[in-house]
Design a protein around this motif. Structure first.
Motif, mmCIF file in Angstrom:
data_model
loop_
_atom_site.group_PDB
_atom_site.id
_atom_site.type_symbol
_atom_site.label_atom_id
_atom_site.label_comp_id
_atom_site.label_asym_id
_atom_site.label_seq_id
_atom_site.Cartn_x
_atom_site.Cartn_y
_atom_site.Cartn_z
ATOM 1 N N LYS A 155 0.840 -1.202 0.000
ATOM 2 C CA LYS A 155 0.000 0.000 0.000
ATOM 3 C C LYS A 155 0.878 1.257 0.000
ATOM 4 O O LYS A 155 0.663 2.182 -0.785
ATOM 5 N N THR B 28 -5.816 3.938 11.350
ATOM 6 C CA THR B 28 -4.708 4.648 10.706
ATOM 7 C C THR B 28 -3.387 4.397 11.419
ATOM 8 O O THR B 28 -2.333 4.404 10.802
ATOM 9 N N VAL C 198 -8.973 9.493 -6.328
ATOM 10 C CA VAL C 198 -9.370 8.982 -5.010
ATOM 11 C C VAL C 198 -8.789 7.577 -4.944
ATOM 12 O O VAL C 198 -9.207 6.675 -5.662
ATOM 13 N N LEU C 199 -7.770 7.441 -4.106
ATOM 14 C CA LEU C 199 -7.004 6.199 -4.034
ATOM 15 C C LEU C 199 -7.345 5.454 -2.751
ATOM 16 O O LEU C 199 -7.025 5.907 -1.652
ATOM 17 N N ASN C 200 -8.045 4.370 -2.903
ATOM 18 C CA ASN C 200 -8.478 3.610 -1.729
ATOM 19 C C ASN C 200 -7.881 2.212 -1.762
ATOM 20 O O ASN C 200 -8.466 1.269 -2.282
ATOM 21 N N GLN D 166 -12.332 2.420 9.597
ATOM 22 C CA GLN D 166 -11.607 3.357 10.458
ATOM 23 C C GLN D 166 -11.355 2.820 11.868
ATOM 24 O O GLN D 166 -10.346 3.125 12.475
ATOM 25 N N TRP E 110 1.174 4.468 -2.613
ATOM 26 C CA TRP E 110 1.014 5.851 -2.161
ATOM 27 C C TRP E 110 2.266 6.691 -2.429
ATOM 28 O O TRP E 110 2.172 7.892 -2.674
ATOM 29 N N MET F 113 -4.166 11.891 4.089
ATOM 30 C CA MET F 113 -4.773 11.619 2.781
ATOM 31 C C MET F 113 -5.203 10.159 2.651
ATOM 32 O O MET F 113 -6.242 9.867 2.063
ATOM 33 N N MET F 114 -4.400 9.257 3.217
ATOM 34 C CA MET F 114 -4.767 7.832 3.159
ATOM 35 C C MET F 114 -6.105 7.589 3.857
ATOM 36 O O MET F 114 -6.969 6.885 3.336
ATOM 37 N N VAL F 115 -6.256 8.183 5.015
ATOM 38 C CA VAL F 115 -7.500 7.986 5.772
ATOM 39 C C VAL F 115 -8.682 8.594 5.016
ATOM 40 O O VAL F 115 -9.739 7.976 4.891
ATOM 41 N N ASN G 66 -8.973 9.255 1.820
ATOM 42 C CA ASN G 66 -9.251 8.501 0.594
ATOM 43 C C ASN G 66 -10.023 7.224 0.895
ATOM 44 O O ASN G 66 -10.877 6.804 0.119
ATOM 45 N N ALA G 67 -9.709 6.616 2.049
ATOM 46 C CA ALA G 67 -10.377 5.363 2.418
ATOM 47 C C ALA G 67 -11.844 5.583 2.785
ATOM 48 O O ALA G 67 -12.629 4.643 2.838
ATOM 49 N N LEU G 68 -12.223 6.835 3.023
ATOM 50 C CA LEU G 68 -13.631 7.145 3.326
ATOM 51 C C LEU G 68 -14.471 7.119 2.046
ATOM 52 O O LEU G 68 -15.682 7.269 2.098
ATOM 53 N N LYS G 69 -13.818 6.941 0.926
ATOM 54 C CA LYS G 69 -14.458 6.905 -0.391
ATOM 55 C C LYS G 69 -15.256 8.173 -0.699
ATOM 56 O O LYS G 69 -16.462 8.105 -0.991
ATOM 57 N N PRO G 70 -14.622 9.311 -0.624
ATOM 58 C CA PRO G 70 -15.333 10.532 -1.013
ATOM 59 C C PRO G 70 -15.448 10.590 -2.530
ATOM 60 O O PRO G 70 -14.811 9.793 -3.241
ATOM 61 N N PHE H 72 -0.740 16.327 -3.049
ATOM 62 C CA PHE H 72 -2.099 15.785 -3.225
ATOM 63 C C PHE H 72 -3.135 16.889 -3.432
ATOM 64 O O PHE H 72 -4.171 16.920 -2.774
#
Lengths: 141, 157
Positions: A43, A135, A63-65, A118, A47, B139-141, B143-147, A57
């Motif tokens: 991951k 996190t 949107v990178l998930n 989260q 990133w 930013m990772m957090v 982005n993971a919220l899927k906005p 950024f």
């Protein structure tokens, strides 16, 4: 397609790092990239490329998930990766939840389950159990 | 002075005389329409005024009836007006997505007090300041919220 060209290196890296369930779609000038990483390192590698293409950024077109914890099983070891402070363990999955324990920076805690992306339920070596913000938790090994 | 009074009396008498001659129903209706609110509909037949239309409440409906009864030539009033049912209270639509995002953002930015984050229509807007080293983590957090999108206007230190 323009965005896929812009982030080509990122998408190539994702494939190279073994990101599974990789989904790439473009809509309203935003590129959405989702996938499951086999490790936290994979991951981070993706990133890192994102940070190379768009250092602060700010472009607002990606949107990178990448989820590094899809295969996380109960009993897995997690390292507390806060900047330096203790990680709060809370009674409720919110930052307003009562603090029931703390895990030191660098400490290893045990994964119990995911409440959501989260908030995870973890258990410390002292037996304190509660919700922590994911996190600051990195799977070990 | 005296002449004036007499003249006034004569005029008043004259107007009574005009009405007493029998006003046509259509004229009565026209007179009524002039003084009644726009939503009132009046139909007059042989001096009987029928009130229809939709009023905002009972008191407005009653008031129109009273006004109509005082119009010259109106013998009686049939009040067939209706009252508009009150509109449902306005519903503020907050998409569940925004609520979830807002909650996730609150947690994510807790450790970054210099970061201000807002959510609207699935778009996260960031303002304020952040340390360069902390930016990827935040930013990772987020982005993971899927906005839908992240509008990042953070000043990177």
């Amino acid at each position: 397609m323009a965005l896929q060209d812009k982030y080509k290196e990122l998408l190539d890296t994702a494939s190279a790092q073994g990101i599974t369930n990789l989904q790439v779609r473009e809509q309203d000038n935003v590129l959405y990239v989702d996938g499951d990483a086999p490790t936290g390192a994979a991951k981070d590698a993706v990133w890192e490329v994102y940070g190379k293409i768009d250092p602060n950024f700010t472009a607002g077109d990606l949107v990178l998930n990448i989820n590094a914890t899809a295969g996380l099983a109960e009993g897995a070891q997690l390292k507390v990766t806060t900047a330096s402070s203790n990680l709060n363990i809370r009674k409720e999955p919110t930052t307003e939840g009562e603090i029931v324990g703390k895990a030191a920076h660098g400490e290893i805690v045990t994964f119990v389950r995911k409440e959501n992306e989260q908030w995870w339920v973890v258990k410390t070596k002292d037996g304190e159990e509660g919700y922590s913000f994911s996190t600051y938790l990195t799977p070990v090994g | 002075m005296r002449l004036n009074k007499m003249l006034a009396a004569l005029m008043v008498f004259g107007s009574f005389a005009a009405f007493s001659c029998g006003q046509k129903d259509a004229d009565i209706a026209a007179d009524a329409q002039k003084v009644l609110p726009i939503e009132a509909k009046v139909d007059v037949k042989d001096g009987v005024a029928t009130l229809t239309g939709q009023f905002k409440d009972e008191s407005a409906k009653k008031a129109a009836e009273e006004v109509l009864a005082k119009i010259k030539g109106v013998k009686s009033v049939v009040n067939n007006a209706t009252v508009t049912p009150p509109p449902p209270p306005p519903v503020t639509v907050v998409s569940a997505a925004d609520e979830l995002l807002a909650k996730g953002i609150k947690d994510a930015t807790k450790d970054f007090p210099t970061v201000k984050a807002q959510v609207k229509d699935g778009i996260i807007s960031l303002t304020g300041e952040i340390k360069k080293a902390s930016l990827p983590k935040l930013m990772m957090v987020l982005n993971a919220l899927k906005p839908k999108k992240i509008d990042n206007k953070l000043t990177v230190q």
